[in-house]
Write a protein that holds these residues in place. Structure first.
Motif, short mmCIF file in Angstrom:
data_model
loop_
_atom_site.label_atom_id
_atom_site.label_comp_id
_atom_site.label_asym_id
_atom_site.label_seq_id
_atom_site.Cartn_x
_atom_site.Cartn_y
_atom_site.Cartn_z
N GLY A 253 -1.60 -4.27 1.23
CA GLY A 253 -1.11 -5.64 1.15
C GLY A 253 0.06 -5.75 0.20
N ASN A 254 0.59 -6.95 0.11
CA ASN A 254 1.64 -7.23 -0.87
C ASN A 254 1.02 -7.22 -2.27
N GLY A 255 1.78 -7.57 -3.28
CA GLY A 255 1.27 -7.53 -4.65
C GLY A 255 0.04 -8.38 -4.88
N ALA A 256 -0.05 -9.50 -4.19
CA ALA A 256 -1.21 -10.37 -4.33
C ALA A 256 -2.36 -9.94 -3.44
N GLY A 257 -2.08 -9.10 -2.44
CA GLY A 257 -3.12 -8.63 -1.53
C GLY A 257 -3.46 -9.63 -0.44
N PRO B 108 8.31 -4.11 2.30
CA PRO B 108 9.15 -3.48 1.27
C PRO B 108 10.01 -4.51 0.53
N GLU B 109 10.19 -4.27 -0.74
CA GLU B 109 11.06 -5.08 -1.60
C GLU B 109 12.35 -4.30 -1.81
N ASN B 110 13.38 -4.94 -2.31
CA ASN B 110 14.66 -4.26 -2.52
C ASN B 110 14.69 -3.41 -3.78
N ILE C 53 5.88 -2.64 -4.78
CA ILE C 53 4.75 -3.41 -5.28
C ILE C 53 3.76 -3.60 -4.13
N PHE C 54 2.49 -3.27 -4.40
CA PHE C 54 1.47 -3.41 -3.37
C PHE C 54 0.10 -3.54 -4.02
N ASN C 55 -0.85 -3.84 -3.18
CA ASN C 55 -2.24 -4.00 -3.58
C ASN C 55 -3.07 -3.61 -2.37
N GLY C 56 -4.35 -3.66 -2.50
CA GLY C 56 -5.18 -3.57 -1.31
C GLY C 56 -4.97 -4.83 -0.49
N TYR C 57 -5.45 -4.81 0.74
CA TYR C 57 -5.26 -5.98 1.60
C TYR C 57 -6.59 -6.71 1.75
#
Length: 170
Positions: free
Chosen positions: A37-41, A47-49, A53-57
């Protein structure tokens, strides 16, 4: 505190080196059999520039975000204040949730490219990291894994103590 990985890295990484690190981390995120997932999940990874940054989903599989910027520190995300040091201690508490595998592979990618500019430690031991090393080998090949493990075992870098204690065999 919970199962956590730690790393000390330069606050700013050369743009070309970071570009390669980011590309390889995104390859790992894409290829590994873990939904990221994204940083917040709360949404799928995008992808960011200027960072990875990632998290579990989902609520069940997310914990704390893995944040690896080209320049900056996670403290800036939470305080809106610039970080004015040359090196920073970062960490990611995964609680051994499925995305922990991706975090380990991403840290191994960073170690491959940054060598002694990054120090990695973990609440895990060689048994915990075995899946990370195997996934790294699956993506980048036996030769690159062997070279990385040899570098870690023979270096004076202050990281991966469990590999050095075992003589690099694992």
């Amino acid at each position: 505190m919970g199962y956590t990985h730690y790393w000390i890295r330069p606050v700013e990484i050369d743009k070309e080196i970071f570009k390669t690190i980011k590309e390889e981390m995104e390859i790992a995120i894409e290829r590994l059999p873990v939904v990221i997932g994204n940083g917040a999940g709360d949404e799928k990874f995008k992808p960011e520039n200027d960072c990875v940054i990632f998290n579990g989903y989902s609520d069940d599989d997310s914990h704390e975000p893995f944040y690896f910027p080209q320049k900056g520190a996670s403290v800036e995300l939470y305080t809106d204040r610039p970080f004015n040091e040359k090196r920073v201690l970062e960490f990611c508490k995964t609680g051994k949730k499925p995305y922990d595998l991706v975090v380990m592979v991403c840290l191994l990618i960073a170690k491959w490219h940054l060598k002694s500019d990054i120090s990695i430690s973990s609440d895990g031991d060689s048994k915990d990291w075995e899946t990370g090393f195997n996934a790294y080998k699956w993506i980048f090949g036996e030769d690159r894994l062997a070279a990385l493990k040899a570098y870690i075992s023979l270096s004076d870098d202050d990281d991966f103590d469990f590999l050095k204690e075992e003589g690099g065999n694992h």
